[in-house]
Design an enzyme around this catalytic site. Structure first.
Site, PDB file in Angstrom:
ATOM      1  N   GLY A 158      10.124   0.054   7.979  1.00 25.25           N
ATOM      2  CA  GLY A 158       9.604  -0.932   6.942  1.00 25.25           C
ATOM      3  C   GLY A 158      10.961  -2.043   6.676  1.00 25.25           C
ATOM      4  O   GLY A 158      10.723  -3.175   6.164  1.00 25.25           O
ATOM      5  N   GLU A 190      15.971   0.664   1.983  1.00 30.46           N
ATOM      6  CA  GLU A 190      14.504   0.910   1.983  1.00 30.46           C
ATOM      7  C   GLU A 190      13.672  -0.390   1.733  1.00 30.46           C
ATOM      8  O   GLU A 190      14.128  -1.152   0.798  1.00 30.46           O
ATOM      9  CB  GLU A 190      13.955   2.135   1.110  1.00 30.46           C
ATOM     10  CG  GLU A 190      12.810   2.571   0.993  1.00 30.46           C
ATOM     11  CD  GLU A 190      12.184   2.985   2.639  1.00 30.46           C
ATOM     12  OE1 GLU A 190      12.065   2.193   3.250  1.00 30.46           O
ATOM     13  OE2 GLU A 190      11.582   4.002   2.357  1.00 30.46           O
ATOM     14  N   ASP A 191      12.437  -0.530   2.197  1.00 28.53           N
ATOM     15  CA  ASP A 191      11.534  -1.627   2.026  1.00 28.53           C
ATOM     16  C   ASP A 191      10.897  -1.491   0.693  1.00 28.53           C
ATOM     17  O   ASP A 191      10.916  -2.383  -0.290  1.00 28.53           O
ATOM     18  CB  ASP A 191      10.220  -1.701   3.000  1.00 28.53           C
ATOM     19  CG  ASP A 191       9.681  -0.519   3.246  1.00 28.53           C
ATOM     20  OD1 ASP A 191      10.018   0.630   2.812  1.00 28.53           O
ATOM     21  OD2 ASP A 191       8.879  -0.744   4.176  1.00 28.53           O
ATOM     22  N   ASP A 229       7.544   4.232  -3.767  1.00 29.77           N
ATOM     23  CA  ASP A 229       6.238   4.444  -4.288  1.00 29.77           C
ATOM     24  C   ASP A 229       6.274   5.593  -4.964  1.00 29.77           C
ATOM     25  O   ASP A 229       6.893   5.670  -6.042  1.00 29.77           O
ATOM     26  CB  ASP A 229       5.363   4.286  -2.973  1.00 29.77           C
ATOM     27  CG  ASP A 229       3.738   4.612  -3.356  1.00 29.77           C
ATOM     28  OD1 ASP A 229       3.297   3.494  -4.079  1.00 29.77           O
ATOM     29  OD2 ASP A 229       3.010   5.433  -3.096  1.00 29.77           O
ATOM     30  N   LYS A 271       7.572   0.561  -7.033  1.00 30.40           N
ATOM     31  CA  LYS A 271       6.468   0.729  -7.972  1.00 30.40           C
ATOM     32  C   LYS A 271       6.465   1.761  -8.926  1.00 30.40           C
ATOM     33  O   LYS A 271       6.133   2.917  -8.605  1.00 30.40           O
ATOM     34  CB  LYS A 271       5.088   1.055  -7.070  1.00 30.40           C
ATOM     35  CG  LYS A 271       4.805   0.196  -5.932  1.00 30.40           C
ATOM     36  CD  LYS A 271       3.503   0.735  -5.245  1.00 30.40           C
ATOM     37  CE  LYS A 271       3.207  -0.241  -3.891  1.00 30.40           C
ATOM     38  NZ  LYS A 271       2.051   0.375  -3.156  1.00 30.40           N
ATOM     39  N   ASP A 329       3.971  -2.906   6.505  1.00 34.30           N
ATOM     40  CA  ASP A 329       3.062  -3.117   7.199  1.00 34.30           C
ATOM     41  C   ASP A 329       1.789  -2.283   6.639  1.00 34.30           C
ATOM     42  O   ASP A 329       2.002  -1.710   5.544  1.00 34.30           O
ATOM     43  CB  ASP A 329       3.112  -2.018   8.609  1.00 34.30           C
ATOM     44  CG  ASP A 329       3.190  -0.757   8.223  1.00 34.30           C
ATOM     45  OD1 ASP A 329       3.885  -0.252   7.311  1.00 34.30           O
ATOM     46  OD2 ASP A 329       2.343  -0.042   9.082  1.00 34.30           O
ATOM     47  N   ARG A 351       3.921  -6.984   9.561  1.00 32.60           N
ATOM     48  CA  ARG A 351       5.460  -6.754   9.374  1.00 32.60           C
ATOM     49  C   ARG A 351       6.261  -8.102   9.458  1.00 32.60           C
ATOM     50  O   ARG A 351       6.969  -8.470   8.690  1.00 32.60           O
ATOM     51  CB  ARG A 351       5.995  -5.804  10.350  1.00 32.60           C
ATOM     52  CG  ARG A 351       5.707  -4.156  10.176  1.00 32.60           C
ATOM     53  CD  ARG A 351       6.392  -3.343  10.907  1.00 32.60           C
ATOM     54  NE  ARG A 351       5.934  -2.114  10.938  1.00 32.60           N
ATOM     55  CZ  ARG A 351       6.259  -1.074   9.983  1.00 32.60           C
ATOM     56  NH1 ARG A 351       6.886  -1.290   9.099  1.00 32.60           N
ATOM     57  NH2 ARG A 351       5.632   0.074  10.374  1.00 32.60           N
TER      58      ARG A 351
END
Ligand code: IMP
Ligand code: MG
Length: 176
Positions: A41, A96-97, A100, A128, A156, A162
């Protein structure tokens, strides 16, 4: 259209990446830096941000396998690709993308700390906060978002989207 709306345009992202790159360069002046991207990611964010870090850096990648292929983040199972760089005594930034639950980055941070680096800092383009299940501190954060499922710019859904240059909210009917 598979998207509810575009959340961040290419321009929004680039501006943020530049800002984060500047901050990282300022904080780590004259110290050795190893930047570790989490596959897959973070691959686009990683390649953009390192070009805005104005100091020598070493690059590596790390990949974890997790359950399932769908939209839910899932439990960490095992390391698919370990780092090849010796990080002992070095300053490390993990890129990191999206965060969560925070379980992925927490796991990676604990894992890397066992190699006795000087420091491990976390950088994520998206977060988030309402989904966190751990007490995670993101040192360099791009944007906070609500609990939407987002794709593009490396992120993705079932390995698709992506390559989008922007970040969009995926329509619920696509993944439910
Ligand atoms: P965490 O371990 O729950 O923090 O999950 C983080 C990982 O879940 C990220 O590296 C992504 O691969 C994936 N993920 C979480 N939310 C999204 C999303 O909205 N779009 C795409 N991938 C996501
Ligand atoms: Mg991921």
């Amino acid at each position: 259209m598979d998207f509810e709306k575009i959340l961040f345009t290419e321009e929004d992202i680039l501006n943020k990446v530049k800002e984060l790159g500047k901050k990282i360069s300022k904080d780590n002046k004259s110290e050795e830096l190893v930047v570790i991207g989490i596959l897959r990611g973070a691959f686009i964010f990683m390649s953009d941000i390192v070009r805005h870090i104005d100091m020598p850096v070493k690059i590596d990648f790390f990949s974890l396998s997790s359950y399932g292929q769908n939209s839910n983040s899932s439990g960490v199972v095992k390391i698919r690709k370990d780092i090849d760089t010796d990080i002992t005594g070095k300053n490390v930034i993990v890129v990191e993308d999206i965060v969560d639950t925070g379980l992925t980055l927490n796991y990676i941070k604990d894992y890397l700390e066992k190699h006795n680096p000087k420091s491990v800092k976390l950088c994520s383009l998206l977060d988030k906060p309402k989904a966190h299940k751990t007490n995670i501190k993101i040192d360099y954060l791009g944007f906070e978002i609500e609990n939407h499922f987002v794709v593009g710019y490396g992120l993705d859904y079932a390995e698709n989207y992506r390559n989008l240059p922007y970040i969009a909210i995926l329509k619920k009917e696509i993944y439910s």
